[in-house]
Design a protein around this motif. Structure first.
Motif, mmCIF file in Angstrom:
data_model
loop_
_atom_site.group_PDB
_atom_site.id
_atom_site.type_symbol
_atom_site.label_atom_id
_atom_site.label_comp_id
_atom_site.label_asym_id
_atom_site.label_seq_id
_atom_site.Cartn_x
_atom_site.Cartn_y
_atom_site.Cartn_z
ATOM 1 N N GLU A 255 -11.924 26.047 9.093
ATOM 2 C CA GLU A 255 -11.815 26.819 7.600
ATOM 3 C C GLU A 255 -13.105 27.059 7.099
ATOM 4 N N GLY A 256 -14.150 26.230 7.087
ATOM 5 C CA GLY A 256 -15.481 26.154 6.786
ATOM 6 C C GLY A 256 -16.460 26.970 7.647
ATOM 7 N N ALA A 257 -15.965 27.296 8.538
ATOM 8 C CA ALA A 257 -17.197 27.712 9.507
ATOM 9 C C ALA A 257 -17.968 28.832 9.129
ATOM 10 N N THR A 258 -17.504 29.715 8.257
ATOM 11 C CA THR A 258 -18.321 30.746 7.683
ATOM 12 C C THR A 258 -19.227 30.668 6.586
ATOM 13 N N LEU A 259 -19.063 29.311 6.040
ATOM 14 C CA LEU A 259 -19.523 28.989 4.827
ATOM 15 C C LEU A 259 -21.189 28.640 5.232
ATOM 16 N N PRO A 260 -22.323 29.186 4.355
ATOM 17 C CA PRO A 260 -23.504 28.654 4.805
ATOM 18 C C PRO A 260 -23.739 27.392 4.312
ATOM 19 N N LEU B 205 -18.968 16.210 23.480
ATOM 20 C CA LEU B 205 -19.274 16.877 22.396
ATOM 21 C C LEU B 205 -19.455 15.741 21.312
ATOM 22 N N VAL B 206 -20.641 16.121 20.542
ATOM 23 C CA VAL B 206 -20.950 15.208 19.147
ATOM 24 C C VAL B 206 -20.915 16.381 18.051
ATOM 25 N N GLU B 207 -20.090 16.106 17.150
ATOM 26 C CA GLU B 207 -19.927 17.128 15.983
ATOM 27 C C GLU B 207 -20.249 16.402 14.500
ATOM 28 N N VAL B 208 -21.140 16.714 13.806
ATOM 29 C CA VAL B 208 -21.349 16.215 12.325
ATOM 30 C C VAL B 208 -21.659 17.707 11.470
ATOM 31 N N ASN B 209 -21.034 17.433 10.424
ATOM 32 C CA ASN B 209 -21.180 18.476 9.088
ATOM 33 C C ASN B 209 -21.669 17.835 7.889
ATOM 34 N N LEU B 210 -22.367 18.722 7.189
ATOM 35 C CA LEU B 210 -22.965 18.148 6.074
ATOM 36 C C LEU B 210 -22.182 17.775 4.926
ATOM 37 N N LEU B 211 -20.968 18.370 4.749
ATOM 38 C CA LEU B 211 -20.006 17.836 3.636
ATOM 39 C C LEU B 211 -19.532 16.646 3.967
ATOM 40 N N SER B 212 -18.887 16.409 5.303
ATOM 41 C CA SER B 212 -18.383 15.051 5.625
ATOM 42 C C SER B 212 -19.572 14.032 5.676
ATOM 43 N N CYS B 213 -20.900 14.255 6.171
ATOM 44 C CA CYS B 213 -21.793 13.163 5.806
ATOM 45 C C CYS B 213 -21.849 12.804 4.489
ATOM 46 N N LEU B 214 -22.066 13.876 3.711
ATOM 47 C CA LEU B 214 -22.326 13.526 2.310
ATOM 48 C C LEU B 214 -21.404 12.713 1.624
ATOM 49 N N LEU C 284 -29.634 12.997 5.663
ATOM 50 C CA LEU C 284 -28.621 12.083 6.012
ATOM 51 C C LEU C 284 -27.729 12.521 7.280
ATOM 52 N N THR C 285 -27.490 13.947 7.269
ATOM 53 C CA THR C 285 -27.018 14.684 8.056
ATOM 54 C C THR C 285 -27.656 14.306 9.722
ATOM 55 N N GLY C 286 -28.931 14.543 9.422
ATOM 56 C CA GLY C 286 -29.789 14.231 10.613
ATOM 57 C C GLY C 286 -29.510 12.804 11.200
ATOM 58 N N LEU D 249 -26.265 24.141 -1.846
ATOM 59 C CA LEU D 249 -24.915 24.428 -1.945
ATOM 60 C C LEU D 249 -24.080 23.034 -1.671
ATOM 61 N N LEU D 250 -24.505 22.365 -0.762
ATOM 62 C CA LEU D 250 -23.851 20.920 -0.373
ATOM 63 C C LEU D 250 -23.817 20.012 -1.513
ATOM 64 N N GLN D 251 -25.032 19.874 -2.153
ATOM 65 C CA GLN D 251 -24.993 18.978 -3.250
ATOM 66 C C GLN D 251 -24.343 19.345 -4.427
#
Length: 367
Positions: free
Chosen positions: A131-136, A194-203, A170-172, A141-143
């Motif tokens: 659902e968050g795929a279209t969010l920049p 496949l390795v997947e990370v996203n900024l929100l989950s990492c935060l 942190l995501t890096g 914004l993440l903070q």
């Protein structure tokens, strides 16, 4: 240079831009991976233009996360054969385009796996591929939406971002760990994944005690300025000159602090929980003593007693401290003082082989 690195022989096709993915691939490059940075022929990585400050003609933002890499300038829509050849020969592919972009280019994980079943494919996104795929996925914004600003700032109702794009960094780091785990598993299975990370989950993961306080304790934390929700005294104090911090983590340290400040024991501050409950009164009492000397004087007095404290340094002061402690915080690299990789390895330490590349500098080296 040792000539042998922890990741020698690992080839990484780096389609990352800006910060999170380039930081991950730079860390892997420092450890010996051959990172081939793929950039658009016209503009390159956006951070090439993100200045001031500059070092010569180069933006220091770009220089900060792109050493030890080769740059090839390719149009992903037109130079398809060269791109596919790179994917076939790579051990790892890293990308942080918006979800769906690589698929439109014919480079989705499924398509890349057809080209190279051993490929470790790392995809970095802002909010995942659902659902968050279209969010920049911008760090600021993440903070904000990820809760970090809700616990950062001088007072309630005054949220403040951190002074660096911390969520990207942190995501890096999480991306690099994921890649290393997948490479290790490939030694057994012979297959990539496949390795997947996203900024929100990492935060959310990186907010550790603040996140756990909510998920397991039902407590929604708020802004406390420089104070800690669970420890006291653990904040910034005024001195006779510059601000300093006290980070008193247990009752023994607090007793030593009181003795050094000539404060008699008080039952109301006997335990950490009591000190947290009366943090304002405690801070006022300590400040009355701390303003009588400079931060350096308090540091020299309290540190030998095992009381954690120190002045609030600027960045220059921080590097001076690291150098004074023998931590070698910078490394000379082709006229640049680059920030050292903080990982120490006794046999295969990080190396600094290449300065950050010019756009398309290594085009002729790619088949």
């Amino acid at each position: 240079m040792t000539g042998v690195n922890a990741l020698s022989g690992v080839v990484i096709a780096d389609f990352g831009r800006v910060l999170a993915a380039p930081y991950a691939t730079m860390l892997l490059a420092d450890l010996g991976a051959d990172v081939i940075k793929v950039e658009h022929p016209d503009t390159g990585d956006e951070t090439r233009a993100w200045g001031p400050p500059f070092a010569g003609d180069d933006a220091t933002y770009f220089l900060a996360v792109n050493r030890n890499k080769r740059s090839v300038a390719l149009d992903l829509r037109r130079d398809t054969e060269r791109v596919r050849s790179l994917v076939r020969s790579a051990d790892v592919l890293v990308e942080n385009f918006r979800p769906g972009t690589m698929a439109r280019l014919g480079l989705s994980y499924a398509e890349a796996r057809e080209l190279n079943p051993r490929l470790v494919y790392c995809s970095v996104s802002g909010f995942g591929t659902g659902e968050g795929a279209t969010l920049p996925g911008y760090d600021l914004l993440l903070q904000a939406v990820g809760g970090l600003m809700s616990v950062t700032g001088p007072a309630p109702g005054q949220p403040v971002k951190t002074g660096v794009a911390l969520v990207d960094v942190l995501t890096g780091l999480h991306a690099a760990v994921g890649v290393l785990a997948a490479l290790r598993e490939r030694e057994t299975s012979g297959e990539g994944q496949l390795v997947e990370v996203n900024l929100l989950s990492c935060l959310l993961s990186s907010m550790v005690n603040q996140s756990a306080g909510y998920t397991m304790g039902g407590v929604v934390p708020g802004i406390m300025g420089n104070r800690h929700p669970s420890i006291a005294p653990y904040e910034v104090f005024a001195t006779a000159d510059v601000p300093m911090v006290l980070a008193v983590g247990n009752d023994r340290q607090f007793a030593r602090l009181c003795a050094a400040l000539d404060l008699p024991p008080e039952p109301r501050f006997a335990t950490n929980a009591q000190r947290v409950a009366q943090v304002a009164s405690l801070a006022a009492l300590l400040t009355d003593r701390l303003v009588t000397r400079t931060a350096a004087e308090w540091f020299d007095l309290l540190t030998p007693l095992g009381v954690p404290c120190g002045p609030v340094n600027d960045v220059a002061g921080a590097f001076e401290l690291a150098a004074r402690l023998g931590l070698a915080p910078t490394v000379p690299l082709d006229g640049l003082d680059v920030v050292a990789n903080p990982i120490g390895l006794s046999r295969t330490p990080p190396e600094y082989r290449r300065r950050p590349p010019r756009l398309g500098e290594h085009n002729e080296e790619l088949p």
